[in-house]
Enzyme design. Structure first.
Site, short mmCIF file in Angstrom:
data_model
loop_
_atom_site.label_atom_id
_atom_site.label_comp_id
_atom_site.label_asym_id
_atom_site.label_seq_id
_atom_site.Cartn_x
_atom_site.Cartn_y
_atom_site.Cartn_z
N THR A 127 31.82 28.37 42.68
CA THR A 127 32.92 27.20 42.41
C THR A 127 33.02 26.20 43.57
OG1 THR A 127 34.38 29.05 43.49
CG2 THR A 127 34.09 29.28 41.16
N CYS A 144 42.50 33.90 43.06
CA CYS A 144 41.12 33.93 44.02
C CYS A 144 41.18 34.53 45.62
CB CYS A 144 40.66 32.49 44.06
SG CYS A 144 39.18 32.57 44.96
N PHE A 203 43.38 28.23 41.08
CA PHE A 203 42.56 29.57 41.55
C PHE A 203 43.22 30.68 41.20
CE2 PHE A 203 42.29 26.36 45.20
CZ PHE A 203 40.92 26.69 45.27
#
Length: 473
Positions: free
Chosen positions: A278, A422, A415
């Site tokens: 990512t 995350c 996120f």
């Protein structure tokens, strides 16, 4: 995906078997980009039907805010994520929240990803970026262009490998893509389409069994790599103060128990993939926009000169990274337009009603059971024109403090959300700012003429074919 009780808005032209999928002129390998076009005018919650399966998406800010309430809702596994479990089982990203290993690993690793912990990773990030700059500096001297995303993928893989596991992939010794990357990209691509293939009439399940066997044979390379990383640590006799050290030596409960060996490997793989895939995508998208926004780039350069000085080889110290406020806003705006993990799924902990205030576009709201899943579709959430005026325009000043305060709290979710957000977001943001700062301070980047943004999808988003010429500053 549930939702037997409700029908939702959907694109016109639905077909009996294919449903809303596989439309003429749309690439079936780019569902996120297709959804950006098909879902833009369908309201705060809508559905897509593919091969007889219903997928329900939320993009309305108020509705998403409700779904992000961890007291009422929890993470659900979207189909592609659930299919990824054949490779990573109950790793942090693919575990159900009520699986014991998720809580054990999350609580064990969370302190290693705090803002203060970034100080310990800073020098590793700088060192790996300097190695990439040496490669790009040679290309600049020879007048060659570089393919941005593959090199940034090398950089972010090397960074997470060194920082988290004291392991090097020797990424800059060759231009070839590391077999770890090619293997897991194939794993993600397999997971992304597995459920759709299974739904094919007559042949689907047989095709999935065949493809599963092939994928697991291919994945043996990664399994051997993970076992070697652990074995190398065990035979060295050295207790490194890194994530692998925590997983191998820090007890997860009062009895002194450690994470089991299989889960350690699953967490290594999860962190390696999530820690590089990512971030490399986000930095690649940022560079794409900066090469097309001269005024934004000029402001970035002015800030770099002010904070770092005019020496193009200068390196930001740990204390200087937070001072690069405009560059951080560039990263935030990039993740608004292109959240590299483009969605997350939610289910209620018990039967409830959502959108009772009218935010679902249905009087009285919608009854939702624990069997029902909603996919929060972040690219459309981040393009709501009522929240983000002129949403396709690249404008880092959207993230000035006064504008952040004026927006709904759940309008920006690159996120994920809540306790399942995350775990490495601080790591990703710190690394992104360092990489962009050093590259833009060192080089002028010139995109190849005629390039139009092309994005590949493999559960994450990544620019492809984006090449730049390099001139030393």
């Amino acid at each position: 995906m549930g939702w037997a009780e409700h029908d939702f808005p959907h694109p016109s032209g639905r077909r009996r078997i294919l449903g809303d999928a596989f439309r003429k002129g749309m690439d079936p390998t780019t569902p996120v980009q297709n959804m950006l076009r098909l879902g833009a005018d369908l309201g705060p919650i809508f559905e897509m039907l593919a091969m007889g399966r219903k997928f329900v998406f939320a993009r309305g800010v108020d509705l998403v805010g409700e779904l992000c309430d961890d007291k009422r809702f929890t993470k659900a596994l979207a189909p592609g994520v659930a299919d990824l479990r054949m490779f990573v089982a109950d790793g942090l990203f693919t575990a159900e929240t009520d699986e014991p290993n998720w809580r054990l690993a999350h609580d064990l690793l969370m302190p290693a990803f705090s803002k203060s912990a970034m100080r310990g990773y800073h020098d590793v990030m700088v060192e790996a970026t300097d190695e990439l700059i040496s490669v790009w500096d040679k290309a600049a001297g020879e007048g060659r262009t570089v393919d941005v995303s593959p090199w940034l993928t090398k950089l972010t893989l090397e960074t997470i490998g060194r920082a988290a596991f004291s392991h090097t992939f020797h990424s800059f010794e060759t231009a070839e893509v590391d077999p770890f990357v090619t293997t897991f990209v194939a794993d993600m691509s397999h997971a992304a389409v597995r459920s759709n293939v299974a739904a094919l009439p007559f042949v689907g399940r047989r095709m999935v069994r065949t493809r599963d066997r092939e994928a697991l044979v291919r994945h043996e390379y990664i399994d051997r790599l993970l076992r070697d990383i652990v074995a190398e640590r065990e035979t060295s006799g050295v207790e490194h103060d890194d994530l692998l050290g925590r997983m191998m030596h820090v007890p997860v409960d009062e009895s002194g128990s450690l994470l089991d060996a299989a889960n350690v490997r699953h967490q290594i793989l999860t962190l390696l993939v999530a820690g590089h895939e990512t971030t490399s995508g986000a930095v690649s998208f940022a560079l794409y926009h900066l090469t097309r926004e001269p005024e934004v780039l000029a402001r970035v350069r002015a800030e770099l000169d002010e904070v770092l000085g005019t020496d193009p080889s200068a390196t930001p110290s740990f204390e200087q990274v937070p001072k690069l406020r405009y560059l951080r806003r560039v990263v935030d705006e990039t993740l608004r337009l292109w959240p590299t993990a483009p969605g997350f799924a939610r289910s209620p902990r018990e039967t409830t009603t959502i959108g009772a205030d009218g935010s679902a576009g249905v009087p009285g709201g919608l009854r939702m059971t624990p069997d029902d899943k909603v996919l929060v579709f972040i690219p459309l959430l981040h393009r709501d024109p009522e929240v983000w005026p002129d949403p396709e325009r690249f404008d880092p000043d959207r993230f000035l403090p006064e504008h952040i305060r004026a927006r709904p709290a759940h309008a920006y979710k690159p996120f994920g959300t809540g306790e399942r957000a995350c775990i490495g977001r601080q790591f990703a943001l710190h690394e992104s700012v360092i990489v962009l700062a050093k590259l833009l301070h060192r080089f002028d980047l010139t995109p190849e003429p005629g390039y139009e943004l092309t994005i590949t999808e493999r559960l994450t988003l990544m620019p492809v074919g984006f090449r730049v010429g390099l001139t030393r500053r």
